[in-house]
Design a protein around this motif. Sequence first.
Motif, PDB file in Angstrom:
ATOM      1  N   ARG A  36       0.848  -1.193   0.000  1.00 26.28           N
ATOM      2  CA  ARG A  36       0.000   0.000   0.000  1.00 26.28           C
ATOM      3  C   ARG A  36       0.888   1.250   0.000  1.00 26.28           C
ATOM      4  O   ARG A  36       1.852   1.349   0.753  1.00 26.28           O
ATOM      5  CB  ARG A  36      -0.896  -0.018   1.245  1.00 26.28           C
ATOM      6  CG  ARG A  36      -1.934   1.076   1.324  1.00 26.28           C
ATOM      7  CD  ARG A  36      -2.638   0.957   2.682  1.00 26.28           C
ATOM      8  NE  ARG A  36      -3.661   1.947   2.845  1.00 26.28           N
ATOM      9  CZ  ARG A  36      -4.942   1.765   2.558  1.00 26.28           C
ATOM     10  NH1 ARG A  36      -5.344   0.584   2.104  1.00 26.28           N
ATOM     11  NH2 ARG A  36      -5.835   2.710   2.746  1.00 26.28           N
ATOM     12  N   GLN A  37       0.554   2.174  -0.871  1.00 27.66           N
ATOM     13  CA  GLN A  37       1.292   3.441  -0.956  1.00 27.66           C
ATOM     14  C   GLN A  37       0.310   4.600  -0.758  1.00 27.66           C
ATOM     15  O   GLN A  37      -0.720   4.676  -1.450  1.00 27.66           O
ATOM     16  CB  GLN A  37       1.986   3.575  -2.310  1.00 27.66           C
ATOM     17  CG  GLN A  37       2.715   4.891  -2.520  1.00 27.66           C
ATOM     18  CD  GLN A  37       3.952   5.015  -1.651  1.00 27.66           C
ATOM     19  OE1 GLN A  37       4.715   4.065  -1.517  1.00 27.66           O
ATOM     20  NE2 GLN A  37       4.149   6.167  -1.037  1.00 27.66           N
ATOM     21  N   CYS A  38       0.617   5.498   0.186  1.00 26.67           N
ATOM     22  CA  CYS A  38      -0.280   6.625   0.479  1.00 26.67           C
ATOM     23  C   CYS A  38       0.485   7.948   0.366  1.00 26.67           C
ATOM     24  O   CYS A  38       1.707   7.999   0.548  1.00 26.67           O
ATOM     25  CB  CYS A  38      -0.859   6.494   1.893  1.00 26.67           C
ATOM     26  SG  CYS A  38      -1.872   5.017   2.156  1.00 26.67           S
ATOM     27  N   ARG A  85     -14.203   8.591   4.901  1.00 24.96           N
ATOM     28  CA  ARG A  85     -13.715   8.089   3.619  1.00 24.96           C
ATOM     29  C   ARG A  85     -14.580   8.642   2.505  1.00 24.96           C
ATOM     30  O   ARG A  85     -15.795   8.428   2.477  1.00 24.96           O
ATOM     31  CB  ARG A  85     -13.727   6.557   3.610  1.00 24.96           C
ATOM     32  CG  ARG A  85     -13.278   5.942   2.291  1.00 24.96           C
ATOM     33  CD  ARG A  85     -12.720   4.555   2.481  1.00 24.96           C
ATOM     34  NE  ARG A  85     -11.432   4.610   3.179  1.00 24.96           N
ATOM     35  CZ  ARG A  85     -10.698   3.534   3.460  1.00 24.96           C
ATOM     36  NH1 ARG A  85     -11.118   2.323   3.127  1.00 24.96           N
ATOM     37  NH2 ARG A  85      -9.549   3.670   4.091  1.00 24.96           N
ATOM     38  N   THR A 108      -5.881  11.949   2.606  1.00 25.90           N
ATOM     39  CA  THR A 108      -4.930  10.857   2.361  1.00 25.90           C
ATOM     40  C   THR A 108      -5.446   9.997   1.210  1.00 25.90           C
ATOM     41  O   THR A 108      -6.549   9.463   1.274  1.00 25.90           O
ATOM     42  CB  THR A 108      -4.757   9.986   3.609  1.00 25.90           C
ATOM     43  OG1 THR A 108      -4.280  10.799   4.690  1.00 25.90           O
ATOM     44  CG2 THR A 108      -3.748   8.869   3.365  1.00 25.90           C
ATOM     45  N   CYS A 110      -4.633   6.661  -1.076  1.00 25.68           N
ATOM     46  CA  CYS A 110      -3.853   5.423  -1.045  1.00 25.68           C
ATOM     47  C   CYS A 110      -4.163   4.563  -2.265  1.00 25.68           C
ATOM     48  O   CYS A 110      -5.304   4.528  -2.739  1.00 25.68           O
ATOM     49  CB  CYS A 110      -4.149   4.615   0.223  1.00 25.68           C
ATOM     50  SG  CYS A 110      -3.713   5.468   1.745  1.00 25.68           S
ATOM     51  N   GLN A 112      -3.146   0.550  -4.061  1.00 25.92           N
ATOM     52  CA  GLN A 112      -2.629  -0.786  -3.760  1.00 25.92           C
ATOM     53  C   GLN A 112      -2.833  -1.674  -4.979  1.00 25.92           C
ATOM     54  O   GLN A 112      -3.923  -1.696  -5.556  1.00 25.92           O
ATOM     55  CB  GLN A 112      -3.345  -1.360  -2.535  1.00 25.92           C
ATOM     56  CG  GLN A 112      -2.735  -2.613  -1.966  1.00 25.92           C
ATOM     57  CD  GLN A 112      -3.443  -3.029  -0.682  1.00 25.92           C
ATOM     58  OE1 GLN A 112      -4.587  -2.630  -0.440  1.00 25.92           O
ATOM     59  NE2 GLN A 112      -2.780  -3.817   0.149  1.00 25.92           N
TER      60      GLN A 112
END
Length: 223
Positions: A36-38, A85, A108, A110, A112
Motif C-alpha cells: 500500500r502506498q499513500c 472516507r 490521504t 492510497c 494498492q
Amino acid sequence: MMMMVMHRLLLLTALLLISTSRLVSGLHFYLRDAERQCFLEELPKGFLVTGHYKTEEWREAERRYIENPGISVSMTADDNDAQHRVMNQKGAHQGKFSFTAGNSGEHTICVQAHGAQSGGWMSSSVVKFTLDVDIGEADDGGRSAIEKIKDISEKIKILNAQLEEIKTEQKYQRERELEFDSATVSIRKRVVYWAFIQLTVVAAVCYWQLRHLRRFFEAKKLV
C-alpha cells in the motif's frame, strides 16, 4: 498613468489565464504485490480530484516492465480532519479515479496493486505505478469559469477605454504643444522684425536731426 493602466491590463490578462487553469501533478513509484502506498494532498472544499494511473510489472526474463492485465488496483481517499472516507474504488491495471473534497484540509490518498505474477515481499516482482493527478474546481458546467471570464473581460474593456482616453489626451497635449511652439516662433519673428523697424526709424531720425543741425550751424556761420 498610461504605464499604470497597461500594467493593470497585463495583470488582469494573467488572472484570466490563471482562473481557467488547473493544477496537474505527475509521479511514479514502485510497489510490491499488495503493498500500500499513500500520500497527502491539501485540498480546498469542493475541489475535484481526478487521477489517471497505469501499472507495469517487472519481468526478469525480459528485463523490462510490461503491462499485466491480471493486476487490479484498489484506491481510497480519506478526509483526515473529518475522519471520513470519500472514495473507495477498485479498478483494472490502468484507469482513473475521481472524488470531490467535502471539506478543506488534508486528504490521504492510497493505492494498492494486487495480482502480480510473483507476489510477495520476498519475491523479485515489482510493480511500477504511474499516476497523474488533476486537481481543480468541481465541474459546474463551466458557469463559474464563464462568470470569471466575463468579469475580467469587463475590467479589461474598462481599462482599454481608459487607455484610449489617455492616448487621446496625450495626442491633444502634443497638438497644443505644437501650436504653442509655432506661436512662440511667430512671436519671436515679429519681435525681431519690429525691433529692426524701430532701429531703422531711430537711425533715420538721428541722421535727419544731425543734418538739420549741421545746416543750422552752417547757416549761422558757426561751423
